[in-house]
Every structure is written in C-alpha cells, then in structure tokens.
Design an enzyme around this catalytic site. Structure first.
Site, PDB file in Angstrom:
ATOM      1  N   ARG A   1       5.344 -51.802 -71.889  1.00 43.33           N
ATOM      2  CA  ARG A   1       4.778 -51.038 -72.971  1.00 43.33           C
ATOM      3  C   ARG A   1       4.818 -49.508 -72.476  1.00 43.33           C
ATOM      4  NH1 ARG A   1       1.609 -55.514 -73.422  1.00 43.33           N
ATOM      5  NH2 ARG A   1       2.343 -57.005 -75.141  1.00 43.33           N
TER       6      ARG A   1
ATOM      7  N   LYS B   1      12.373 -37.213 -78.177  1.00 46.93           N
ATOM      8  CA  LYS B   1      13.074 -38.388 -78.778  1.00 46.93           C
ATOM      9  C   LYS B   1      13.847 -39.161 -78.104  1.00 46.93           C
ATOM     10  CE  LYS B   1      13.476 -36.155 -83.417  1.00 46.93           C
ATOM     11  NZ  LYS B   1      14.461 -35.582 -84.569  1.00 46.93           N
TER      12      LYS B   1
ATOM     13  N   LYS C   1      12.761 -24.941 -78.774  1.00 49.43           N
ATOM     14  CA  LYS C   1      12.480 -26.208 -78.895  1.00 49.43           C
ATOM     15  C   LYS C   1      10.908 -26.684 -78.597  1.00 49.43           C
ATOM     16  CE  LYS C   1      13.841 -31.023 -78.879  1.00 49.43           C
ATOM     17  NZ  LYS C   1      15.065 -31.840 -78.825  1.00 49.43           N
TER      18      LYS C   1
ATOM     19  N   GLU D   1       7.871 -35.073 -86.147  1.00 45.35           N
ATOM     20  CA  GLU D   1       8.740 -34.737 -87.197  1.00 45.35           C
ATOM     21  C   GLU D   1       8.083 -34.982 -88.594  1.00 45.35           C
ATOM     22  OE1 GLU D   1      13.071 -35.031 -86.238  1.00 45.35           O
ATOM     23  OE2 GLU D   1      13.452 -35.717 -88.471  1.00 45.35           O
TER      24      GLU D   1
ATOM     25  N   ARG E   1       9.823 -29.940 -87.453  1.00 44.97           N
ATOM     26  CA  ARG E   1      10.976 -30.503 -86.430  1.00 44.97           C
ATOM     27  C   ARG E   1      12.066 -30.878 -87.133  1.00 44.97           C
ATOM     28  NH1 ARG E   1       9.950 -34.265 -81.177  1.00 44.97           N
ATOM     29  NH2 ARG E   1      12.305 -34.135 -80.348  1.00 44.97           N
TER      30      ARG E   1
ATOM     31  N   ASN F   1      17.514 -30.487 -87.000  1.00 43.20           N
ATOM     32  CA  ASN F   1      18.895 -31.313 -87.213  1.00 43.20           C
ATOM     33  C   ASN F   1      19.983 -30.666 -88.167  1.00 43.20           C
ATOM     34  OD1 ASN F   1      17.792 -33.862 -86.292  1.00 43.20           O
ATOM     35  ND2 ASN F   1      16.223 -34.107 -87.692  1.00 43.20           N
TER      36      ASN F   1
ATOM     37  N   HIS G   1      23.068 -31.982 -88.774  1.00 43.90           N
ATOM     38  CA  HIS G   1      23.321 -33.440 -88.094  1.00 43.90           C
ATOM     39  C   HIS G   1      23.470 -34.357 -89.043  1.00 43.90           C
ATOM     40  CE1 HIS G   1      21.855 -31.103 -84.388  1.00 43.90           C
ATOM     41  NE2 HIS G   1      21.723 -32.209 -83.767  1.00 43.90           N
TER      42      HIS G   1
ATOM     43  N   HIS H   1      26.129 -36.517 -87.688  1.00 46.21           N
ATOM     44  CA  HIS H   1      26.120 -38.140 -87.481  1.00 46.21           C
ATOM     45  C   HIS H   1      27.029 -39.027 -88.283  1.00 46.21           C
ATOM     46  CE1 HIS H   1      21.549 -37.325 -85.801  1.00 46.21           C
ATOM     47  NE2 HIS H   1      22.752 -37.118 -85.163  1.00 46.21           N
TER      48      HIS H   1
ATOM     49  N   HIS I   1      29.085 -35.585 -79.738  1.00 42.66           N
ATOM     50  CA  HIS I   1      27.910 -35.151 -80.717  1.00 42.66           C
ATOM     51  C   HIS I   1      27.879 -33.816 -80.959  1.00 42.66           C
ATOM     52  CE1 HIS I   1      23.985 -35.245 -82.483  1.00 42.66           C
ATOM     53  NE2 HIS I   1      23.602 -34.248 -81.425  1.00 42.66           N
TER      54      HIS I   1
HETATM   55  P1  NAD Z   1      26.771 -37.563 -72.729  1.00 38.20           P
HETATM   56  O1  NAD Z   1      25.594 -37.940 -72.292  1.00 38.20           O
HETATM   57  O2  NAD Z   1      27.688 -38.377 -73.105  1.00 38.20           O
HETATM   58  O3  NAD Z   1      27.325 -36.768 -71.575  1.00 38.20           O
HETATM   59  C1  NAD Z   1      28.712 -36.109 -71.815  1.00 38.20           C
HETATM   60  C2  NAD Z   1      29.650 -36.423 -70.513  1.00 38.20           C
HETATM   61  O4  NAD Z   1      29.763 -35.612 -69.423  1.00 38.20           O
HETATM   62  C3  NAD Z   1      29.789 -37.958 -70.105  1.00 38.20           C
HETATM   63  O5  NAD Z   1      31.161 -38.399 -69.733  1.00 38.20           O
HETATM   64  C4  NAD Z   1      28.860 -37.786 -68.829  1.00 38.20           C
HETATM   65  O6  NAD Z   1      28.940 -38.812 -68.060  1.00 38.20           O
HETATM   66  C5  NAD Z   1      29.218 -36.657 -68.529  1.00 38.20           C
HETATM   67  N1  NAD Z   1      28.574 -35.634 -67.538  1.00 38.20           N
HETATM   68  C6  NAD Z   1      27.291 -35.460 -67.589  1.00 38.20           C
HETATM   69  N2  NAD Z   1      26.837 -34.768 -66.840  1.00 38.20           N
HETATM   70  C7  NAD Z   1      27.973 -34.298 -66.001  1.00 38.20           C
HETATM   71  C8  NAD Z   1      28.288 -33.111 -64.875  1.00 38.20           C
HETATM   72  N3  NAD Z   1      27.202 -32.518 -64.570  1.00 38.20           N
HETATM   73  N4  NAD Z   1      29.407 -33.263 -64.549  1.00 38.20           N
HETATM   74  C9  NAD Z   1      30.462 -33.683 -65.075  1.00 38.20           C
HETATM   75  N5  NAD Z   1      30.261 -34.791 -66.028  1.00 38.20           N
HETATM   76  C10 NAD Z   1      29.038 -34.782 -66.744  1.00 38.20           C
HETATM   77  O7  NAD Z   1      26.588 -36.737 -73.756  1.00 38.20           O
HETATM   78  P2  NAD Z   1      25.657 -35.127 -74.287  1.00 38.20           P
HETATM   79  O8  NAD Z   1      26.286 -34.192 -74.943  1.00 38.20           O
HETATM   80  O9  NAD Z   1      25.040 -34.695 -72.988  1.00 38.20           O
HETATM   81  O10 NAD Z   1      24.584 -35.707 -75.119  1.00 38.20           O
HETATM   82  C11 NAD Z   1      24.693 -36.301 -76.429  1.00 38.20           C
HETATM   83  C12 NAD Z   1      23.954 -37.527 -76.817  1.00 38.20           C
HETATM   84  O11 NAD Z   1      22.501 -36.741 -76.754  1.00 38.20           O
HETATM   85  C13 NAD Z   1      24.099 -38.005 -78.066  1.00 38.20           C
HETATM   86  O12 NAD Z   1      23.867 -39.434 -77.869  1.00 38.20           O
HETATM   87  C14 NAD Z   1      22.970 -37.485 -78.948  1.00 38.20           C
HETATM   88  O13 NAD Z   1      22.645 -38.235 -79.944  1.00 38.20           O
HETATM   89  C15 NAD Z   1      21.907 -37.015 -77.926  1.00 38.20           C
HETATM   90  N6  NAD Z   1      21.163 -36.306 -78.407  1.00 38.20           N
HETATM   91  C16 NAD Z   1      19.602 -36.432 -78.333  1.00 38.20           C
HETATM   92  C17 NAD Z   1      18.600 -35.594 -78.609  1.00 38.20           C
HETATM   93  C18 NAD Z   1      17.280 -35.700 -78.343  1.00 38.20           C
HETATM   94  O14 NAD Z   1      16.465 -34.891 -78.991  1.00 38.20           O
HETATM   95  N7  NAD Z   1      16.848 -36.861 -78.040  1.00 38.20           N
HETATM   96  C19 NAD Z   1      19.110 -34.209 -79.092  1.00 38.20           C
HETATM   97  C20 NAD Z   1      20.254 -33.990 -79.186  1.00 38.20           C
HETATM   98  C21 NAD Z   1      21.528 -34.864 -78.776  1.00 38.20           C
HETATM   99  N1  GLY Z   2      17.469 -32.836 -81.608  1.00 38.82           N
HETATM  100  C1  GLY Z   2      16.500 -33.008 -82.545  1.00 38.82           C
HETATM  101  C2  GLY Z   2      15.009 -33.143 -82.278  1.00 38.82           C
HETATM  102  O1  GLY Z   2      14.729 -33.170 -81.124  1.00 38.82           O
HETATM  103  O2  GLY Z   2      14.208 -33.146 -82.909  1.00 38.82           O
END
Ligand code: NAD
Ligand code: GLY
Length: 372
Positions: A128, A150, A234, A244, A248, A252, A255, A259, A272
C-alpha cells in the site's frame, strides 16, 4: 511553503505539495553523487528498477556505488512501451516478494518514462505504498514524466488507463545521461518541451525556437535551461492542481490525438513524443478552425514541431475512423463527451468541448499523412 532547506538545500526546484513536497535536482554527473541519493532513501534497503538498455549503461554502476551504504537489489525489465503493462508490473512485485522487501524499501526508477511510470505505480501499490525516487534518463522523462506523480501502465486499448497519483521523494535528472540517448528519443523529448511553451509560456516558446539547433546537438547549457524551465512550469501546475481537477489537464495538449495514434499503431511503433508532436499540430489545426489562433501561428506550430525532428501529421497507416474511435477512450471524456486541450493564442490553452464533430473530422482529414 515547504522547508526547501530541509528538503534539499542544493535543489534546482521544489515541487510544493505541503508535507509531500520534494526537490528536483538538475545537473551534469549527478549520478556520481551517491551522497545525494542516499540522503533521500529513508530505510536500509533500495531496489533499482531499470531495463535491459539502461541497466548496462547506468544501473550496475549505481548499484555498486549505493551498496556501500544500503542493501541494494536490481530489477531489470524488458525495454519498450509495449511492456508498460500489468504483466511487467507483476514482475516487480514478484522480485519484491521473493526478496521479502519490507515497507521501508525504497524503489528507484532508473530509465525513461516507461520505467518511471511503472516503478512509481509499483511503489504506490506494494504494501500500500513504499518510498520511491525518480532518476529519469531520457529528455522526455526529465522534462515531464518524472515530475508530478502520475504513475501507471497501459491497457491494450487505452494509454495509461490503470494507475495512481503517487509522488516521488525526489527527482534526480542527470543531464549527462542524455549523451547516450538516440537522436529519435531526444526529438521525442523535445515534443514535451515545446508543449510547455505552447500552453503556458510564449517567451519560452520563442527561446525554444531560437535554440532548437543547440538543443538537437545536445548543448549542455541549452538542455539545462530547457529542462529547468519545463520542470518549473510543471511544478507550478502540479502545485495548483495535483489531481487534475482542471488546470493540470492543459498538460495534455496534443495527447488525446497522440494517445490514439500510439494505441492505434501499436504501442512503441510511434514514440510517445512523436505522437504528441503530431497531436499538437492537430490541436493547433482545430484551434485555427475555431478561430482561436491565426494562420501565421498555425504555420509556426508546424514549423517548430518539424524543426524538432517530429512528425506533423497522423500516420497514413492509421485510418481516420479508427483514430477518431480511439480518441473516445481518452480520460478527459466526460459523460460520453470528448473534451480536448486546444490553443487560445500561443502560450495559452484551455480544455473545451466546443469543437463540433464536423470541425474535428475536418482536422483529422487535413492532418492525415497521405500513403507513400
Ligand atoms: P522510454 O521510457 O521508452 O525510453 C525511451 C528509450 O530510451 C527506451 O528504449 C529506453 O530504454 C531508452 N533510454 C532511456 N534512457 C536512455 C539513455 N540515457 N541512453 C540510451 N537509451 C536510453 O520513453 P520516454 O520517452 O522516456 O517515456 C515515454 C513514456 O512516458 C510513455 O509511456 C508516456 O506515456 C509516459 N509519460 C508519462 C508522463 C507522466 O506524467 N507520468 C508524462 C509524459 C509521458
Ligand atoms: N504529462 C501530463 C501530466 O503530468 O499531467
């Protein structure tokens, strides 16, 4: 106000959420600063969660350094958006249970947004709730996903549909890790940087446009500024609306379109950030149809997104009816009504259900790439 001296006297920024406030550290070679990390681990045990790409680059060294101070386990997940799933989440729980990890065990997410989102969700659920730390290693995760709490995983038909709001203890963004990031991933991160300029800060948008070449060749000062300004925006928005309730949702921008592209193409086919890049152009097109931005601003949005090395149109392979149907799975849909984040001038955005279906259809057609 949080006591920032107690939280982290050397922090670049603080996310102000009362007793859940936390520092963000932004700088080069922060991964070598073991004392900084140790300071934010409350118990004796930590589990680093990473993936098959990032672990050999950074996780093994981090585990070695940290082992001088804490009992440290490393969990290595498969790499890719398609593994941001309940099945992969279970792998983290299996490792934690097998190792009899207790409530004081800190989970450390070391990787991009996929690792950050899934590890944060594991931390929210395990016993939890256990402490967790974000060490983002992609530009996208340093400017966006590691901040704001998030967390979650994808459902096969809907992005990020299963998750929780759960804040980290701190965020450590080591700019040096961006040197190993592929160019395509750097561009994907720039989509979220552009997003902040478009929705919140037109001066920052001007700066991004002027410095795009520097950003793409990984100039350290330019990256530092882009990450710091993005995180500050942010942190401000999350401080005002953590869960949100309204504001917030502006984060998006692009998005709902993006998405739908990601899900429709199959997770991981379009990154993404690429889907968000095209999605922001689609949102700008619709804003123009509503006469909320002029033709010159619309052209400028396209130019900036293209300059970042991102697509400006939805993929030809994904038919418009499928794309439109997938948009109805968006979390902003209320009582069956689609709500979109659109621009009202550059540097300003709003959530609206004012676009008519016919205008949306016009945008989907106008922004759809032609088959090659
Ligand atoms: P990812 O986590 O898939 O990373 C992209 C690629 O880069 C992967 O292959 C990873 O292994 C590689 N990588 C990571 N760091 C590296 C480094 N330093 N050197 C070499 N390779 C490296 O993608 P991302 O773009 O980082 O994140 C996308 C994800 O984030 C999506 O799932 C999206 O929905 C999510 N997201 C979440 C929020 C939130 O608020 N929580 C906001 C925006 C996006
Ligand atoms: N990336 C959207 C949020 O964090 O609200």
């Amino acid at each position: 106000m949080p006591d920032s001296a107690a939280l982290g006297p050397d922090a670049s920024l603080v996310v102000d959420l009362g007793d859940r406030s936390y520092p963000i550290y932004i700088g080069a070679n922060l991964l070598d600063n073991t004392a900084l990390l140790v300071r934010h681990i409350p118990g004796d045990r930590a589990v680093i969660v990473s993936n098959t790409t990032v672990a050999p680059l950074y996780a093994q060294a981090l585990q070695r350094q940290l082992s001088a101070f804490k009992q440290v386990k490393l969990v290595v997940l498969p790499d890719g958006e398609r593994y941001k799933s309940l099945e992969t989440l279970s792998q983290i729980f299996d490792a934690l249970v097998a190792d009899q990890c207790d409530r004081q065990t800190t989970l450390i997410a070391l990787g991009g947004g996929v690792i950050g989102d899934i590890t944060g969700f594991a931390a929210a659920c395990y016993q939890r709730g256990v402490p967790f730390i974000q060490i983002p290693t992609t530009l996208l995760s340093q400017v966006d996903s590691s901040v704001g709490g998030k967390t979650g995983v994808n459902h096969p038909q809907a992005k990020n549909m299963i998750g929780a709001f759960y804040q980290p203890r701190c965020v450590i963004a080591d700019i040096h890790t961006l040197n190993t990031l592929p160019d395509r991933e750097l561009s994907a991160g720039l989509a979220e940087v552009i997003k902040y300029g478009l929705l919140w800060d037109v001066d920052f948008l001007d700066w991004i446009e002027e410095n795009m070449a520097k950003l793409r060749r990984r100039d350290a000062d330019a990256l530092h500024h882009a990450i710091t300004r993005s995180c500050a925006i942010k942190a401000d928005i999350v401080h005002q609306d953590e869960r949100e309730g309204g504001l917030r949702a502006l984060l998006n921008l692009g998005h709902t379109f993006g998405h739908a592209i990601e899900a429709g193409m199959g997770y991981g086919v379009w990154l993404h950030g690429e889907a968000v890049g095209a999605g922001m152009c689609m949102a700008a097109d619709l804003s123009h149809r509503l006469e909320w931005i002029n033709a010159a601003d619309l052209a400028r949005v396209y130019r900036i997104v293209a300059a970042a090395g991102l697509p400006t149109q939805s993929p030809a392979e994904l038919d418009i009816d499928t794309l439109r149907a997938l948009m109805d799975s968006d979390k902003k849909v209320q009582s069956g009504r689609l709500r979109l984040v659109l621009l009202h001038g550059l540097g300003s955005a709003l959530v609206t259900d004012k676009a008519a279906e016919s205008q949306l259809q016009d945008t989907l057609r106008a922004t759809h790439a032609l088959p090659a």
